[in-house]
Design a protein around this motif. Structure first.
Motif, PDB file in Angstrom:
ATOM      1  N   VAL A 244       6.214   2.401  -1.378  1.00 45.19           N
ATOM      2  CA  VAL A 244       5.743   3.387  -0.401  1.00 45.19           C
ATOM      3  C   VAL A 244       4.320   3.834  -0.737  1.00 45.19           C
ATOM      4  O   VAL A 244       3.456   3.957   0.153  1.00 45.19           O
ATOM      5  CB  VAL A 244       6.693   4.604  -0.361  1.00 45.19           C
ATOM      6  N   LEU A 245       4.038   4.080  -2.020  1.00 48.53           N
ATOM      7  CA  LEU A 245       2.692   4.491  -2.436  1.00 48.53           C
ATOM      8  C   LEU A 245       1.657   3.413  -2.109  1.00 48.53           C
ATOM      9  O   LEU A 245       0.572   3.709  -1.599  1.00 48.53           O
ATOM     10  CB  LEU A 245       2.671   4.773  -3.942  1.00 48.53           C
ATOM     11  N   VAL A 246       2.005   2.158  -2.392  1.00 48.13           N
ATOM     12  CA  VAL A 246       1.077   1.050  -2.131  1.00 48.13           C
ATOM     13  C   VAL A 246       0.814   0.906  -0.637  1.00 48.13           C
ATOM     14  O   VAL A 246      -0.339   0.773  -0.201  1.00 48.13           O
ATOM     15  CB  VAL A 246       1.628  -0.271  -2.717  1.00 48.13           C
ATOM     16  N   ILE A 247       1.893   0.924   0.175  1.00 53.14           N
ATOM     17  CA  ILE A 247       1.740   0.796   1.632  1.00 53.14           C
ATOM     18  C   ILE A 247       0.906   1.951   2.188  1.00 53.14           C
ATOM     19  O   ILE A 247       0.017   1.746   3.031  1.00 53.14           O
ATOM     20  CB  ILE A 247       3.119   0.734   2.321  1.00 53.14           C
ATOM     21  N   THR A 248       1.198   3.168   1.729  1.00 55.88           N
ATOM     22  CA  THR A 248       0.435   4.343   2.178  1.00 55.88           C
ATOM     23  C   THR A 248      -1.047   4.197   1.846  1.00 55.88           C
ATOM     24  O   THR A 248      -1.921   4.498   2.673  1.00 55.88           O
ATOM     25  CB  THR A 248       0.976   5.626   1.519  1.00 55.88           C
ATOM     26  N   ASP A 249      -1.335   3.705   0.630  1.00 60.75           N
ATOM     27  CA  ASP A 249      -2.722   3.534   0.207  1.00 60.75           C
ATOM     28  C   ASP A 249      -3.435   2.488   1.066  1.00 60.75           C
ATOM     29  O   ASP A 249      -4.589   2.680   1.465  1.00 60.75           O
ATOM     30  CB  ASP A 249      -2.757   3.115  -1.265  1.00 60.75           C
ATOM     31  N   ILE A 250      -2.741   1.387   1.370  1.00 55.60           N
ATOM     32  CA  ILE A 250      -3.336   0.329   2.199  1.00 55.60           C
ATOM     33  C   ILE A 250      -3.609   0.830   3.615  1.00 55.60           C
ATOM     34  O   ILE A 250      -4.698   0.629   4.169  1.00 55.60           O
ATOM     35  CB  ILE A 250      -2.416  -0.911   2.232  1.00 55.60           C
ATOM     36  N   VAL A 251      -2.598   1.505   4.221  1.00 51.42           N
ATOM     37  CA  VAL A 251      -2.758   2.024   5.583  1.00 51.42           C
ATOM     38  C   VAL A 251      -3.865   3.069   5.633  1.00 51.42           C
ATOM     39  O   VAL A 251      -4.710   3.064   6.539  1.00 51.42           O
ATOM     40  CB  VAL A 251      -1.431   2.630   6.086  1.00 51.42           C
ATOM     41  N   GLN A 256      -9.158   4.726   7.312  1.00 49.69           N
ATOM     42  CA  GLN A 256     -10.428   5.354   6.962  1.00 49.69           C
ATOM     43  C   GLN A 256     -11.612   4.465   7.357  1.00 49.69           C
ATOM     44  O   GLN A 256     -12.646   4.962   7.818  1.00 49.69           O
ATOM     45  CB  GLN A 256     -10.459   5.644   5.459  1.00 49.69           C
ATOM     46  N   LYS A 257     -11.449   3.159   7.191  1.00 46.82           N
ATOM     47  CA  LYS A 257     -12.512   2.231   7.591  1.00 46.82           C
ATOM     48  C   LYS A 257     -12.759   2.303   9.100  1.00 46.82           C
ATOM     49  O   LYS A 257     -13.897   2.244   9.566  1.00 46.82           O
ATOM     50  CB  LYS A 257     -12.141   0.807   7.177  1.00 46.82           C
ATOM     51  N   LYS A 258     -11.673   2.413   9.885  1.00 50.07           N
ATOM     52  CA  LYS A 258     -11.817   2.513  11.339  1.00 50.07           C
ATOM     53  C   LYS A 258     -12.549   3.798  11.724  1.00 50.07           C
ATOM     54  O   LYS A 258     -13.404   3.797  12.613  1.00 50.07           O
ATOM     55  CB  LYS A 258     -10.438   2.482  12.005  1.00 50.07           C
ATOM     56  N   ILE A 259     -12.205   4.894  11.064  1.00 49.63           N
ATOM     57  CA  ILE A 259     -12.866   6.169  11.353  1.00 49.63           C
ATOM     58  C   ILE A 259     -14.360   6.086  11.032  1.00 49.63           C
ATOM     59  O   ILE A 259     -15.206   6.531  11.818  1.00 49.63           O
ATOM     60  CB  ILE A 259     -12.208   7.310  10.542  1.00 49.63           C
ATOM     61  N   LEU A 260     -14.693   5.495   9.875  1.00 47.44           N
ATOM     62  CA  LEU A 260     -16.104   5.355   9.493  1.00 47.44           C
ATOM     63  C   LEU A 260     -16.855   4.460  10.478  1.00 47.44           C
ATOM     64  O   LEU A 260     -18.016   4.726  10.820  1.00 47.44           O
ATOM     65  CB  LEU A 260     -16.202   4.790   8.074  1.00 47.44           C
ATOM     66  N   ALA A 261     -16.181   3.388  10.938  1.00 49.10           N
ATOM     67  CA  ALA A 261     -16.813   2.476  11.902  1.00 49.10           C
ATOM     68  C   ALA A 261     -17.087   3.196  13.224  1.00 49.10           C
ATOM     69  O   ALA A 261     -18.145   3.025  13.836  1.00 49.10           O
ATOM     70  CB  ALA A 261     -15.913   1.272  12.128  1.00 49.10           C
ATOM     71  N   GLU A 262     -16.137   4.018  13.683  1.00 50.38           N
ATOM     72  CA  GLU A 262     -16.324   4.763  14.928  1.00 50.38           C
ATOM     73  C   GLU A 262     -17.449   5.795  14.796  1.00 50.38           C
ATOM     74  O   GLU A 262     -18.238   6.014  15.714  1.00 50.38           O
ATOM     75  CB  GLU A 262     -15.023   5.463  15.314  1.00 50.38           C
ATOM     76  N   GLN A 263     -17.547   6.431  13.635  1.00 50.33           N
ATOM     77  CA  GLN A 263     -18.607   7.416  13.399  1.00 50.33           C
ATOM     78  C   GLN A 263     -19.976   6.750  13.413  1.00 50.33           C
ATOM     79  O   GLN A 263     -20.947   7.313  13.898  1.00 50.33           O
ATOM     80  CB  GLN A 263     -18.367   8.126  12.064  1.00 50.33           C
ATOM     81  N   GLU A 264     -20.054   5.533  12.868  1.00 52.70           N
ATOM     82  CA  GLU A 264     -21.325   4.793  12.867  1.00 52.70           C
ATOM     83  C   GLU A 264     -21.733   4.419  14.286  1.00 52.70           C
ATOM     84  O   GLU A 264     -22.917   4.443  14.630  1.00 52.70           O
ATOM     85  CB  GLU A 264     -21.196   3.550  12.000  1.00 52.70           C
TER      86      GLU A 264
END
Length: 267
Positions: A244-251, A256-264
């Motif tokens: 669960v920890l690993v899956i949560t970290d990956i998701v 977070q990458k999608k949010i940063l891409a949208e902000q750019e």
């Protein structure tokens, strides 16, 4: 002969599975040493630990009852509040689990409190530990991690009639698993160095390992709080939490990458 070979393979697999959290601790602990010494710290710590594991195996085989029988002077409690019956095994597991929880919380706090990740040093410009101090920590915790695996190995080899043969089989398994750790330690450390965001995941996994050891130690000590016995965290539960920890970290990382891409794009 085939039975002995099968037992040896089972022991190697057991040591490898139980050695994952040990490898993670080694990788994180070695980072506290000067950068030029980190590789030597990992190799030296593991090599010393292999030798001490065999010594520990010999000691446990010789005086295993001492670690299993409760100490009379550490047995008792207060009615309807707390009951306990500590033995050598429970004290070692509790101490190891407590130390791992302390280490994980300290490192998590340090990680969020420092201002400059690229210059993660103390005010005097030095790393938090010398190479020798890091080696000592690795060796001590390696022995704590190996305690349960050695007891499990003794159980797996109980059907081997010759005690000498059983000891040799267990010693070979310890050496093989130690060499695997030696092979993988640098690779795990290199992965964490390139993917520093996973250090947080590693520290929380260590925290869960510490909690698991503390619950196991409490169970071995027959601790009861207000009439309720402390139940050990099962290996199934442990691995489920890790997944669960690993899956949560990956998701979380991908989101977070999608949010940063949208902000750019908005900029």
């Amino acid at each position: 002969m085939l039975g002995i070979i099968f037992t040896l393979l089972m022991l190697v697999m057991l040591q490898a599975v139980l050695g994952f959290d040990n490898l993670l601790y080694i990788s994180l602990e070695s980072k506290k040493a000067p950068e030029s010494e980190q590789k030597r710290v990992r190799k030296t710590g593991i090599l010393i630990a292999i030798g001490l594991r065999i010594v520990l195996l010999f000691i446990l085989v010789s005086i295993i009852d001492f670690f299993q029988e409760p100490f009379s002077w550490l047995t008792g409690g207060v009615d309807n509040v707390v009951k306990f019956a500590f033995n050598g095994h429970s004290l070692i597991v509790l101490a190891g689990g407590g130390f791992i929880i302390y280490t994980a919380i300290k490192e998590i706090w340090h990680m969020i409190s420092i201002k400059d990740l690229d210059h993660d040093v103390e005010g005097n410009g030095k790393r938090t530990k010398s190479a020798n101090a890091a080696i000592v920590s690795i060796v001590i915790m390696n022995l704590v991690f190996s305690f349960d695996s050695i007891l499990a190995a003794i159980g797996l080899t109980s059907e081997i009639e010759s005690s000498t043969t059983a000891f040799i089989v267990m010693a070979i398994a310890i050496v093989i698993s130690g060499l695997l750790m030696l092979f993988l330690a640098d690779r795990i450390s290199a992965f964490l160095a390139k993917n520093r965001m996973y250090e947080v995941l590693g520290l929380f996994i260590l925290l869960v390992v510490g909690i698991m050891l503390v619950t196991e130690g409490g169970h071995l000590a027959h601790i009861k709080l207000f009439g309720n016995p402390i139940e050990p965290m099962s290996k199934t539960t442990f691995y489920f939490v890790i997944v669960v920890l690993v899956i949560t970290d990956i998701v979380q990382g991908r989101y977070q990458k999608k949010i940063l891409a949208e902000q750019e794009k908005e900029q």
